[in-house]
Design a protein around this motif. Structure first.
Motif, PDB file in Angstrom:
ATOM      1  N   ASP A   1       0.862  -1.236  -0.096  1.00 43.80           N
ATOM      2  CA  ASP A   1      -0.079   0.108  -0.087  1.00 43.80           C
ATOM      3  C   ASP A   1       0.497   1.100   0.101  1.00 43.80           C
ATOM      4  O   ASP A   1       0.600   2.134  -0.324  1.00 43.80           O
ATOM      5  CB  ASP A   1      -0.785  -0.022   1.435  1.00 43.80           C
TER       6      ASP A   1
ATOM      7  N   GLU B   1       2.065  -4.497 -14.700  1.00 43.32           N
ATOM      8  CA  GLU B   1       1.569  -3.894 -15.712  1.00 43.32           C
ATOM      9  C   GLU B   1       2.611  -2.302 -15.830  1.00 43.32           C
ATOM     10  O   GLU B   1       2.985  -2.075 -14.689  1.00 43.32           O
ATOM     11  CB  GLU B   1       0.251  -3.232 -16.003  1.00 43.32           C
TER      12      GLU B   1
ATOM     13  N   ARG C   1       3.515  -1.616 -11.739  1.00 45.86           N
ATOM     14  CA  ARG C   1       2.448  -1.895 -10.696  1.00 45.86           C
ATOM     15  C   ARG C   1       1.909  -3.227 -10.906  1.00 45.86           C
ATOM     16  O   ARG C   1       2.197  -4.109 -11.886  1.00 45.86           O
ATOM     17  CB  ARG C   1       1.394  -0.822 -10.807  1.00 45.86           C
ATOM     18  N   LEU C   2       1.084  -3.750  -9.807  1.00 48.29           N
ATOM     19  CA  LEU C   2       0.726  -5.148  -9.826  1.00 48.29           C
ATOM     20  C   LEU C   2      -0.338  -5.040 -11.072  1.00 48.29           C
ATOM     21  O   LEU C   2      -1.104  -4.200 -11.309  1.00 48.29           O
ATOM     22  CB  LEU C   2       0.067  -5.365  -8.507  1.00 48.29           C
TER      23      LEU C   2
ATOM     24  N   PRO D   1      -3.150  -7.508 -13.845  1.00 47.95           N
ATOM     25  CA  PRO D   1      -4.519  -7.925 -13.771  1.00 47.95           C
ATOM     26  C   PRO D   1      -4.502  -9.670 -13.447  1.00 47.95           C
ATOM     27  O   PRO D   1      -5.511 -10.065 -13.018  1.00 47.95           O
ATOM     28  CB  PRO D   1      -5.104  -7.815 -15.136  1.00 47.95           C
TER      29      PRO D   1
ATOM     30  N   ILE E   1      -2.802 -10.858 -11.046  1.00 49.38           N
ATOM     31  CA  ILE E   1      -3.002 -10.997  -9.627  1.00 49.38           C
ATOM     32  C   ILE E   1      -4.297 -11.077  -9.216  1.00 49.38           C
ATOM     33  O   ILE E   1      -4.653 -11.883  -8.465  1.00 49.38           O
ATOM     34  CB  ILE E   1      -2.060  -9.820  -8.827  1.00 49.38           C
ATOM     35  N   THR E   2      -5.119 -10.164  -9.689  1.00 51.29           N
ATOM     36  CA  THR E   2      -6.696 -10.196  -9.292  1.00 51.29           C
ATOM     37  C   THR E   2      -7.363 -11.378  -9.716  1.00 51.29           C
ATOM     38  O   THR E   2      -8.200 -11.917  -8.877  1.00 51.29           O
ATOM     39  CB  THR E   2      -7.343  -8.785 -10.030  1.00 51.29           C
ATOM     40  N   ARG E   3      -7.047 -11.993 -10.988  1.00 49.62           N
ATOM     41  CA  ARG E   3      -7.793 -12.880 -11.384  1.00 49.62           C
ATOM     42  C   ARG E   3      -7.427 -14.344 -10.460  1.00 49.62           C
ATOM     43  O   ARG E   3      -8.401 -14.908 -10.089  1.00 49.62           O
ATOM     44  CB  ARG E   3      -7.421 -13.483 -13.047  1.00 49.62           C
TER      45      ARG E   3
ATOM     46  N   ALA F   1      -6.173 -14.187  -7.434  1.00 43.91           N
ATOM     47  CA  ALA F   1      -6.747 -13.855  -5.950  1.00 43.91           C
ATOM     48  C   ALA F   1      -8.268 -14.228  -6.007  1.00 43.91           C
ATOM     49  O   ALA F   1      -8.547 -15.015  -4.856  1.00 43.91           O
ATOM     50  CB  ALA F   1      -6.422 -12.591  -5.445  1.00 43.91           C
ATOM     51  N   GLY F   2      -8.907 -13.681  -7.132  1.00 44.02           N
ATOM     52  CA  GLY F   2     -10.334 -14.052  -6.928  1.00 44.02           C
ATOM     53  C   GLY F   2     -10.580 -15.521  -7.210  1.00 44.02           C
ATOM     54  O   GLY F   2     -11.421 -16.188  -6.383  1.00 44.02           O
TER      55      GLY F   2
ATOM     56  N   GLY G   1      -5.527  -8.542   3.220  1.00 45.39           N
ATOM     57  CA  GLY G   1      -4.866  -8.218   2.153  1.00 45.39           C
ATOM     58  C   GLY G   1      -4.399  -6.576   2.164  1.00 45.39           C
ATOM     59  O   GLY G   1      -3.370  -6.303   1.628  1.00 45.39           O
TER      60      GLY G   1
END
Length: 266
Positions: free
Chosen positions: A16, A51, A60-61, A63, A65-67, A69-70, A205
């Motif tokens: 963060d 990306e 930066r982190l 997409p 990662i999001t996929r 994690a989800g 997180g």
């Protein structure tokens, strides 16, 4: 360490407080040569884990990662995430280990393990957890929760045992400050005669306390030395517990949980 592990290790640099990193930042933080770091960053970008901002060129982190994690949240039940680490901790401690999540001011059971051979055990009711101010878990949460929560907790009768007055503000504030300085909470015969416990916060997180992990043991098993030993075990496993639940332990808490000699060796 393998090349893949080194590349993926770059993802741990983001937080963060540091949501984006340039090539020079990553090279400085890892101490590796710039060409190697650049090659790893490019590979992570191509795989979608990072990306790159087209204007600043900072990373930066991404997409992927999001996929992932989800997908983990959808396909791996919370209990499965913590089962192995809680079981291992119970075997090492030789006592009951319990994880609870906070919903409002209620402690809600997530998972517990009692993988030991002691004939004397702590009786445990997963569906009748005591209120915040009566437990080491509750105090561990309050000590590391966002500011202002203590005022709300003191005003809510559900946070204390039925028929008991709210804690003295000065006393509870002093206790929570002590917990914050040492990294864990403890209770000795406070809730039930003959039962003691130690507890630490579990972080989400966004590095916010949202759950707790505790070790409960018969008081007769030992005094302050036993408490200190079990607290050390909890703190040693604290990062693994938070990470198993998808969380990140704040750096200042890791410093509390990691002895200086271990930090020096790492």
């Amino acid at each position: 360490m393998s090349t893949i592990a080194k590349a993926l290790g770059l993802l741990d640099l983001f937080s963060d407080a540091q949501p984006s990193l340039g090539l020079s930042d990553a090279q400085r933080l890892t101490g590796r040569d710039k060409a190697t770091v650049h090659r790893h960053l490019v590979a992570l970008e191509q795989a979608g884990f990072l990306e790159q901002d087209m204007y600043t060129r900072a990373y930066r982190l991404g997409p992927a990662i999001t996929r992932l994690a989800g997908m983990r949240a959808r396909t791996v039940p919370e209990v499965e995430m913590v089962r192995s680490v809680v079981g291992a901790l119970s075997r090492e401690a030789g006592e009951l280990v319990h994880i609870s999540r906070l919903q409002g001011f209620d402690l809600v059971h997530v998972h517990h393990a009692e993988d030991h051979d002691h004939p004397v055990r702590v009786s445990f009711d997963a569906y009748g957890l005591p209120p915040l101010f009566a437990t080491a878990s509750g105090k561990a949460y309050l000590a590391f929760a966002p500011g202002g929560l203590l005022d709300l907790a003191l005003a809510d009768p559900r946070t204390r045992l039925p028929g008991t007055p709210p804690p003295d503000r000065m006393e509870i504030e002093a206790e929570l400050k002590l917990i914050g300085r040492r990294g864990f909470a403890s209770n000795r015969d406070a809730l039930r005669l003959g039962v003691s416990s130690v507890a630490i916060p579990v972080f989400d997180g966004a590095s916010r306390a949202f759950a707790t992990c505790s070790i409960a043991y018969p008081t007769g098993r030992g005094g302050k030395a036993t408490e200190a030993h079990l607290a050390r075990l909890l703190m040693q496993h604290g990062q693994d517990i938070s990470e198993a639940m998808g969380g990140v332990v704040p750096p200042q808490i890791l410093d509390l949980w990691t002895p200086s000699r271990e930090r020096a060796a790492s």
